[in-house]
Design an enzyme around this catalytic site. Structure first.
Site, PDB file in Angstrom:
ATOM      1  N   HIS A 185      46.672  51.972  39.069  1.00 29.64           N
ATOM      2  CA  HIS A 185      46.717  50.641  38.465  1.00 29.64           C
ATOM      3  C   HIS A 185      46.485  50.666  36.710  1.00 29.64           C
ATOM      4  O   HIS A 185      45.405  50.023  36.663  1.00 29.64           O
ATOM      5  CB  HIS A 185      45.990  49.537  39.437  1.00 29.64           C
ATOM      6  CG  HIS A 185      46.178  48.148  38.961  1.00 29.64           C
ATOM      7  ND1 HIS A 185      46.376  47.557  37.710  1.00 29.64           N
ATOM      8  CD2 HIS A 185      46.291  47.066  39.817  1.00 29.64           C
ATOM      9  CE1 HIS A 185      46.390  46.331  37.845  1.00 29.64           C
ATOM     10  NE2 HIS A 185      46.625  45.953  39.370  1.00 29.64           N
ATOM     11  N   GLU A 241      52.221  50.806  36.419  1.00 26.99           N
ATOM     12  CA  GLU A 241      51.328  51.136  37.515  1.00 26.99           C
ATOM     13  C   GLU A 241      52.412  52.359  38.146  1.00 26.99           C
ATOM     14  O   GLU A 241      53.484  51.763  38.866  1.00 26.99           O
ATOM     15  CB  GLU A 241      50.802  50.334  38.401  1.00 26.99           C
ATOM     16  CG  GLU A 241      50.190  49.167  37.779  1.00 26.99           C
ATOM     17  CD  GLU A 241      49.834  48.054  38.474  1.00 26.99           C
ATOM     18  OE1 GLU A 241      49.770  48.385  39.676  1.00 26.99           O
ATOM     19  OE2 GLU A 241      49.735  46.813  38.051  1.00 26.99           O
TER      20      GLU A 241
HETATM   21  C1  BG6 Z   1      49.064  43.952  40.037  1.00 27.24           C
HETATM   22  C2  BG6 Z   1      49.684  43.130  41.343  1.00 27.24           C
HETATM   23  O1  BG6 Z   1      49.155  45.217  40.358  1.00 27.24           O
HETATM   24  O2  BG6 Z   1      47.694  43.688  40.226  1.00 27.24           O
HETATM   25  C3  BG6 Z   1      49.384  41.849  40.911  1.00 27.24           C
HETATM   26  O3  BG6 Z   1      51.168  42.972  41.085  1.00 27.24           O
HETATM   27  C4  BG6 Z   1      48.180  41.175  40.826  1.00 27.24           C
HETATM   28  O4  BG6 Z   1      49.918  40.752  41.915  1.00 27.24           O
HETATM   29  C5  BG6 Z   1      47.272  42.390  39.870  1.00 27.24           C
HETATM   30  O5  BG6 Z   1      47.582  40.012  40.469  1.00 27.24           O
HETATM   31  C6  BG6 Z   1      45.712  42.249  39.951  1.00 27.24           C
HETATM   32  O6  BG6 Z   1      45.297  42.283  41.080  1.00 27.24           O
HETATM   33  P1  BG6 Z   1      43.717  42.378  41.205  1.00 27.24           P
HETATM   34  O7  BG6 Z   1      43.462  42.365  42.943  1.00 27.24           O
HETATM   35  O8  BG6 Z   1      43.070  43.587  40.573  1.00 27.24           O
HETATM   36  O9  BG6 Z   1      43.075  40.883  40.895  1.00 27.24           O
END
Ligand code: BG6
Length: 314
Positions: free
Chosen positions: A167, A271
């Site tokens: 991510h 990602e």
């Molecule tokens: C992204 C998702 O990878 O991560 C989103 O596609 C999400 O939907 C974002 O809001 C952040 O996620 P988190 O759990 O780290 O707040």
């Protein structure tokens, strides 16, 4: 010998959490927290930070660190019954002192090997035994490579299935000056429209509103062009067919406690992921997913995603 790798250095990071610092002779560096197996910094040889980490990031378990490169495993986002993005990003990983031989020769680079195995508590949430080995390596040119090797070590004969993402939060000068190349005309699932399947139209992707899309079966190379910074990030990936593109924009930014109201202007998540077709491993089987990031001056012709030319800066 000057070719000897600079050893990884263990030190204390924010709130006393342990981190490993990797340094390359020409000056680039990276930092990896054992909490989450989470890369929180990647700097080029001018000392410029290439990853975004929120000023409001908590560095406080069980909250995942907001920014850097969280590992999403064994579930991407809410694509399943587990907590969003799974639990690997908020577990304490260990340093793997004796990793099995690596298929590619990355041992000449500054690197660290981490390992995550399930605790008894984890087995209650996801009843599978596994070994997740993560190598973070910094190349002589400052490129950052993350390689994940996940092995099914179940003794009950059962396979398991997971989805996965690196991510990565890239630091950008101004989101409205950024374009992504390599995803044009692809199909994607739109997380903002109940995962509806759509097809990307037109030219390279630019940003003027919230985006949360899973591009399917993408090329192995994707570029992020930052016009203001005159910098291009090149992502190369293996074993990770999909690519998520996410920017929360202003409203969602305000709703996140660990993210500044205006910080969405200075980050973009692209990602490398395996989501649409989850990975299934039988006992004894291993999966490997790799992403390599490089940052180069934006002097190459937009629209010509030829990594050799990108790297040569021609
Ligand atoms: C992204 C998702 O990878 O991560 C989103 O596609 C999400 O939907 C974002 O809001 C952040 O996620 P988190 O759990 O780290 O707040």
């Amino acid at each position: 010998m000057s070719s000897e790798r600079v050893p990884a250095e263990l030190s204390k990071g924010v709130n006393g959490l342990e981190k490993v610092i990797l340094r390359e002779a020409r000056g680039s560096s990276a930092e990896v927290y054992l909490y989450g197996g989470h890369v929180t910094s990647w700097k080029n040889d001018h000392g410029e930070e290439l990853l975004f980490v929120s000023n409001k990031a908590l560095f406080k378990p069980p909250k995942a660190i907001r920014g850097g490169i969280p590992i999403c495993f064994p579930q991407f986002s809410n694509h399943g019954p587990l907590e969003p993005h799974g639990f690997a990003r908020n577990r304490f990983w260990s340093i793997d002192t004796d990793p099995p031989p690596f298929p590619t020769n990355s041992s000449s680079k500054a690197h660290i090997d981490l390992i995550l195995k399930p605790s008894e508590e984890d087995m209650k949430i996801w009843p599978h035994s596994y070994e997740f080995r993560l190598r973070v390596a910094l190349g002589p040119g400052g490129d950052l490579t993350l390689t994940s090797r996940i092995r099914n070590t179940n003794t009950d004969g059962k396979p398991f299935t997971f989805t996965f993402a690196y991510h990565t939060y890239f630091s950008v000068s101004d989101i409205s000056e950024v374009r992504v190349e390599g995803l044009e005309t692809l199909d994607y699932l739109d997380n903002l429209q109940n995962k509806e399947r759509c097809t990307e139209q037109g030219d390279a992707i630019t940003f003027e509103t919230e985006v949360d899309k899973i591009y399917l079966s993408t090329p192995t190379k994707i570029a992020i062009l930052d016009h203001e910074k005159k910098r291009t990030f090149v992502i190369r990936k293996e074993g990770l067919p999909d690519a998520v593109v996410w920017n929360p924009w202003d409203k969602k930014a305000k709703a996140m406690a660990d993210f500044g109201d205006d910080e969405y202007k200075h980050m973009l998540c692209v990602e490398a992921a395996a989501i649409e077709k989850p990975i299934t491993l039988k006992p004894g089987e291993e999966w490997r997913g790799r992403q390599e990031l490089s940052a180069v001056p934006s002097s190459y012709c937009s629209g010509q995603l030829d990594p050799q030319r990108v790297l040569q800066g021609s």
